[in-house]
Enzyme design. Structure first.
Site, PDB file in Angstrom:
ATOM      1  N   THR A 114     -43.543 -23.451 -31.616  1.00 24.39           N
ATOM      2  CA  THR A 114     -44.645 -24.072 -30.480  1.00 24.39           C
ATOM      3  C   THR A 114     -45.886 -24.249 -31.243  1.00 24.39           C
ATOM      4  O   THR A 114     -46.333 -23.208 -31.808  1.00 24.39           O
ATOM      5  CB  THR A 114     -44.513 -23.362 -29.283  1.00 24.39           C
ATOM      6  OG1 THR A 114     -43.376 -23.458 -28.793  1.00 24.39           O
ATOM      7  CG2 THR A 114     -45.598 -23.954 -28.461  1.00 24.39           C
ATOM      8  N   ASN A 148     -38.815 -12.219 -32.860  1.00 26.56           N
ATOM      9  CA  ASN A 148     -38.070 -13.013 -31.719  1.00 26.56           C
ATOM     10  C   ASN A 148     -36.892 -12.404 -31.055  1.00 26.56           C
ATOM     11  O   ASN A 148     -36.664 -13.220 -29.900  1.00 26.56           O
ATOM     12  CB  ASN A 148     -37.576 -14.057 -32.638  1.00 26.56           C
ATOM     13  CG  ASN A 148     -38.598 -15.216 -33.052  1.00 26.56           C
ATOM     14  OD1 ASN A 148     -39.241 -15.985 -32.299  1.00 26.56           O
ATOM     15  ND2 ASN A 148     -39.074 -14.801 -34.238  1.00 26.56           N
ATOM     16  N   GLU A 173     -44.508 -15.788 -38.091  1.00 24.37           N
ATOM     17  CA  GLU A 173     -43.900 -14.487 -37.547  1.00 24.37           C
ATOM     18  C   GLU A 173     -43.175 -13.673 -38.551  1.00 24.37           C
ATOM     19  O   GLU A 173     -42.146 -14.006 -39.269  1.00 24.37           O
ATOM     20  CB  GLU A 173     -42.981 -14.720 -36.410  1.00 24.37           C
ATOM     21  CG  GLU A 173     -43.835 -15.452 -35.238  1.00 24.37           C
ATOM     22  CD  GLU A 173     -42.702 -15.851 -34.326  1.00 24.37           C
ATOM     23  OE1 GLU A 173     -43.368 -16.031 -33.150  1.00 24.37           O
ATOM     24  OE2 GLU A 173     -41.622 -15.778 -34.495  1.00 24.37           O
ATOM     25  N   THR A 190     -50.125 -17.280 -28.529  1.00 25.91           N
ATOM     26  CA  THR A 190     -48.763 -16.455 -27.990  1.00 25.91           C
ATOM     27  C   THR A 190     -48.467 -15.199 -28.810  1.00 25.91           C
ATOM     28  O   THR A 190     -48.777 -14.067 -28.798  1.00 25.91           O
ATOM     29  CB  THR A 190     -47.813 -17.299 -27.745  1.00 25.91           C
ATOM     30  OG1 THR A 190     -47.434 -18.110 -28.753  1.00 25.91           O
ATOM     31  CG2 THR A 190     -47.929 -18.290 -26.456  1.00 25.91           C
ATOM     32  N   THR A 217     -39.138  -9.794 -23.814  1.00 22.05           N
ATOM     33  CA  THR A 217     -39.030  -8.445 -23.227  1.00 22.05           C
ATOM     34  C   THR A 217     -40.353  -7.799 -23.536  1.00 22.05           C
ATOM     35  O   THR A 217     -40.843  -6.670 -22.956  1.00 22.05           O
ATOM     36  CB  THR A 217     -37.953  -7.693 -23.610  1.00 22.05           C
ATOM     37  OG1 THR A 217     -37.996  -7.660 -25.129  1.00 22.05           O
ATOM     38  CG2 THR A 217     -36.679  -8.087 -23.048  1.00 22.05           C
ATOM     39  N   LYS A 265     -52.508 -23.065 -32.467  1.00 20.78           N
ATOM     40  CA  LYS A 265     -51.816 -21.849 -32.296  1.00 20.78           C
ATOM     41  C   LYS A 265     -50.485 -22.084 -32.877  1.00 20.78           C
ATOM     42  O   LYS A 265     -49.884 -23.325 -32.787  1.00 20.78           O
ATOM     43  CB  LYS A 265     -51.843 -21.662 -30.815  1.00 20.78           C
ATOM     44  CG  LYS A 265     -50.951 -22.439 -29.886  1.00 20.78           C
ATOM     45  CD  LYS A 265     -49.735 -22.386 -29.709  1.00 20.78           C
ATOM     46  CE  LYS A 265     -49.091 -21.028 -29.552  1.00 20.78           C
ATOM     47  NZ  LYS A 265     -47.449 -20.598 -29.454  1.00 20.78           N
TER      48      LYS A 265
END
Length: 441
Positions: free
Chosen positions: A215, A436, A301, A177, A441, A204
């Site tokens: 996740t 995040n 991230e 993702t 969007t 992942k």
């Protein structure tokens, strides 16, 4: 407003994680094939559907999984858990994984959607209740059953299955993702019987990583013959020392799953809990799971650092792990790491509020805290606290050098016992907020 030059330099440090952490080849277990496709769930047209299938029919495959402890368990978690319980961890021949939609907090309709997909795969395999569903993506949206069903047809009808490196790499890509690189690890090991066995794993995860099983999805397959109860025990042990020892942002997802299938395609004596080889297999799987879990942290991230938090000489493993986790989840520690600030007070604070099982594990007059360089430079260790006493004359220049490394270690010696634990974490940067904040969007 005056800008912090050090932070600007830190943000501009560019690391090609794909080149560093994605392998160029691998070894893969006998009797497994994988297939992937772009079903259209992801708006960007990337791969978003993958299937792992067992082709070895000489014996029932053993399967085990460790699931999220989040109270809002996603539909695929509920369904997979029930199937494994009903089948006592045997006869699982496929896993179907979609990305882009988590099928979480979707009520009974989410359960039915997950069951429709596994029934579709089972019909293609000519089996019943032998497929586990997994999903990752945005929470609270219904699964695109029609798109995914057509994707399943495409994989089977066009024979998109393969057992080569590219097939496995595409499989790893299909479950991503916000990941910046696919996570694929392979390994081969031998047992005293002289036979060689293979482990292949994909995972992942880049955000929402604070498992007790975020996740986070992880899948490990092997051609080792092993009893399902032994596999469950080994996977639980390995997960507690790998995927349950990582943190990116302290959030736990609704979908976390680590699943392992052993198909016994290497036809040797089946391993159980009493086998002489049991501990060796447990160690092999644990080390392998740690490699796979660490890739998730390395892809945190917006992260710029990979940090090992090692807690030693605790009364118990559990308390060593609790303290390592407390440090790893501290946003103040993470932001200090990003800012290259040797703020040992934040580390001590995180140790102090850790909810220990045994309060005797922590004696503030015995604790030692250090930064450890991992690049071979000297001095390797920079002591921050010695026997509970802060080192007021810290070499700030050396601290800055260590904190500028992409990889570093925080070492904590409790001095109260002999047990130890490790956690793997990363820093938190401005980019994390951007990623995040813009996720939907």
């Amino acid at each position: 407003m005056k800008l912090n030059t050090k932070l600007l330099q830190q943000a501009s440090k560019s690391v090609d994680k794909y080149a560093l952490y994605v392998p160029k080849n691998g070894v893969f277990p006998r009797g497994f094939q994988v297939g992937s496709t772009a079903s259209g769930v992801k708006k960007n047209g990337n791969l978003d559907l993958g299937i792992i299938r067992n082709t070895n029919t000489s014996r029932p495959a053993a399967a085990a999984a460790v699931f999220t402890t989040n109270k809002f368990k996603a539909a695929p978690v509920v369904v997979s858990k029930q199937i494994l319980e009903d089948k006592n961890g045997t006869g699982i021949n496929a896993i179907v994984i979609n990305s882009g939609c988590a099928n979480s907090v979707t009520g009974e309709v989410g359960i039915e959607d997950a069951k429709k997909l596994i029934s579709h795969v089972d019909s293609k395999l000519g089996t019943s209740m032998s497929t586990l569903p997994m999903s990752t993506g945005v929470i609270g949206q219904r699964l695109h059953v029609n798109k995914i069903s057509k994707g399943i047809d495409e994989i089977f009808d066009n024979n998109k299955f393969g057992s080569d490196f590219q097939s496995w790499l595409d499989m790893a890509k299909s479950i991503c993702t916000t990941d910046t690189f696919p996570k694929l690890v392979t390994s081969r090991f031998s047992l005293p019987n002289g036979e060689k066995y293979t482990l292949t794993g994909i995972a992942k995860g880049a955000g929402m990583i604070c498992p007790n099983m975020a996740t986070l999805l992880g899948f490990i397959v092997t051609d080792l013959p092993i009893k399902s109860s032994a596999l469950k025990s080994i996977l639980t042990h390995a997960t507690n020392r790998s995927f349950n020892c990582i943190s990116v942002d302290g959030d736990m997802s609704t979908n976390d799953t680590i699943c392992m299938i052993a198909n016994g395609a290497v036809e040797t004596k089946e391993i159980d809990e009493t086998s002489q080889e049991y501990v060796q297999v447990q160690n092999q799987v644990t080390e392998f799971a740690q490699q796979l879990a660490q890739l998730v942290v390395r892809d945190g991230e917006g992260s710029t650092k990979f940090v090992t938090v090692k807690v030693q000489n605790s009364l118990t493993f559990e308390d060593a792990k609790i303290i390592a986790e407390s440090i790893s989840n501290s946003l103040l520690v993470k932001t200090a790491l990003y800012g290259q600030d040797a703020n040992w007070g934040r580390i001590l604070c995180a140790i102090g509020y850790a909810k220990l099982d045994n309060l005797k594990s922590l004696n503030v007059d015995k604790i030692n805290v250090s930064f450890i360089a991992t690049d071979g430079s000297e001095p390797k260790e920079l002591k921050l606290v010695v026997n509970g006493v802060p080192q007021l004359e810290i070499d700030e220049a050396r601290a800055s050098e260590i904190l500028n490394l992409n990889d570093l270690e925080i070492s904590v010696d409790l001095g109260t016992g002999t047990e130890e634990a490790q956690f793997w974490t990363c820093d938190i940067s401005h980019e994390y907020v951007t990623i995040n904040g813009d996720y939907r969007t």
